[in-house]
Scaffold this active site. Structure first.
Site, PDB file in Angstrom:
ATOM      1  NE  ARG A  56      -1.891  -2.266   2.876  1.00 51.76           N
ATOM      2  CZ  ARG A  56      -2.119  -3.477   2.261  1.00 51.76           C
ATOM      3  NH1 ARG A  56      -2.972  -3.666   1.399  1.00 51.76           N
ATOM      4  NH2 ARG A  56      -1.090  -4.285   2.604  1.00 51.76           N
ATOM      5  CB  THR A  57       3.438   2.490   2.382  1.00 51.19           C
ATOM      6  OG1 THR A  57       2.579   2.085   3.559  1.00 51.19           O
ATOM      7  CG2 THR A  57       3.857   4.029   2.409  1.00 51.19           C
ATOM      8  CE  LYS A  85      26.475  -3.245  -7.217  1.00 49.82           C
ATOM      9  NZ  LYS A  85      26.700  -2.279  -8.456  1.00 49.82           N
ATOM     10  NE  ARG A 106       7.110   1.006   4.933  1.00 52.49           N
ATOM     11  CZ  ARG A 106       5.957   0.447   4.735  1.00 52.49           C
ATOM     12  NH1 ARG A 106       5.884  -0.981   4.382  1.00 52.49           N
ATOM     13  NH2 ARG A 106       4.793   1.126   4.899  1.00 52.49           N
ATOM     14  CG  HIS A 134       3.866   3.980   8.632  1.00 58.12           C
ATOM     15  ND1 HIS A 134       3.761   4.901   7.535  1.00 58.12           N
ATOM     16  CD2 HIS A 134       3.333   2.861   8.213  1.00 58.12           C
ATOM     17  CE1 HIS A 134       3.107   4.178   6.424  1.00 58.12           C
ATOM     18  NE2 HIS A 134       3.191   2.989   6.721  1.00 58.12           N
TER      19      HIS A 134
END
Ligand code: NCD
Length: 309
Positions: A56-57, A85, A106, A134
């Site tokens: 969703r986000t 890396k 995120r 959030h």
């Protein structure tokens, strides 16, 4: 370090109540006048840097930017970025800020977005940092509550499930504690209670009344909002604990007989087992609507942070 005045959204308290009200107004206007907004971000690029999984986000951010006429780029897992890396977050963000006008990120580590802002010349939006915060889910939640209830004050809000690791719960409590006459019923197993720092720094500091219980039925009849959450599997140290706690609460129609007729049931999603599928047909179930509203409030936020009139 890059010096700039651009605003970021790292914590929900970065926005005043007035700014949240304005975002809600714009999001409402977007719903009724979609066409008016469809070219507002022409030529702008949103980068989505997702070091942790999301449906969703990330997709609602991308949808929001595309609906504003902008473009999107990014990655959806750390394994497809140069993190594998050994590149530092700071370096990744410095580089991507040259490729984009705004970044939504995120990260599994608490505080990572704050670190990212230090090297970034474009606005950064925290799309979830570990078990911490959030803020854009909270904007989605506030927008949904305001549409469903017509107000953000005078509410009794039950939060149920994983209150310890649930970052959406932490940000929502922080935001709602600034509105008048809010009461919280904190429903969780003992092991997943709301962290002490939130009780002390947010609830006690703002004189917010709250009750802690592990019984979902005890206060159901008093609730205006019931905010269900998933047990956050990825934050557990021990799988046996997760298995023991994951099905602690299952909201079903039988339990809902005790609730108000105008209860609003929310869930940030994804749902696992905590809401029985039968509840989806109950007119009090607002969680899929809530996911849809996430696009409009994120459109409003992008416009604000990019200072588009
Ligand atoms: C939440 C999250 O990522 O914290 N999901 C979301 O953004 N809608 C809730 C969760 O994962 O349980």
């Amino acid at each position: 370090m890059v010096k700039r005045k651009t605003k970021n959204l790292i914590d929900i308290n970065d926005l005043s109540i007035k700014e949240i009200d304005d975002l809600i107004k714009v999001a409402n206007d977007i719903i009724t006048n979609k066409e008016k907004y469809s070219k507002k971000c022409d030529g702008k690029i949103l980068a989505t840097l997702f070091f942790e999984s999301s449906t969703r986000t990330r997709l609602s951010f991308e949808s929001a930017m595309l609906r504003l006429g902008g473009n999107v780029l990014g990655f959806s897992e750390a394994s497809s970025s140069s993190t594998t890396k050994g590149e530092s977050l700071a370096d990744t963000v410095t580089v991507v800020s040259g490729y984009s006008d705004i970044i939504a990120m995120r990260h599994p580590k608490e505080g990572a977005p704050v670190v990212a802002t230090r090297n970034c010349s474009v606005p950064i939006i925290n799309a979830g940092d570990g078990g911490h915060n959030h803020p854009t889910q909270t904007l989605t939640d506030l927008f949904t509550i305001s549409r469903e209830k017509g107000r953000l004050d005078n509410l009794t809000i039950g939060l149920c499930g994983d209150l310890k690791f649930g970052r959406t719960v932490h940000s929502l409590i922080t935001a709602m504690s600034r509105y008048k006459n809010i009461k919280f019923i904190l429903i969780s197993p003992n092991e997943l209670k709301l962290p002490e720092y939130i009780k002390k720094d947010v609830l006690d500091k703002n004189n917010i009344s709250y009750i802690e219980t592990n019984d979902i039925e005890e206060y159901l009849k008093d609730l205006d909002i019931l905010y269900m959450t998933r047990v956050q599997k990825e934050r557990f140290f021990n799988e046996a604990d997760y298995i023991r706690l994951k099905d602690y609460y299952i909201l079903n129609e039988e339990k809902l007989k005790k609730a108000k007729k105008d209860l609003c049931i929310l869930h940030p999603l994804p749902r696992v087992n905590e809401i029985a599928i039968e509840v989806d047909n109950d007119k009090r179930a607002c969680y899929f609507k809530q996911a849809r509203y996430g696009v409009y409030i994120r459109m409003a936020l992008i416009l604000k942070l990019l200072e588009v009139k």
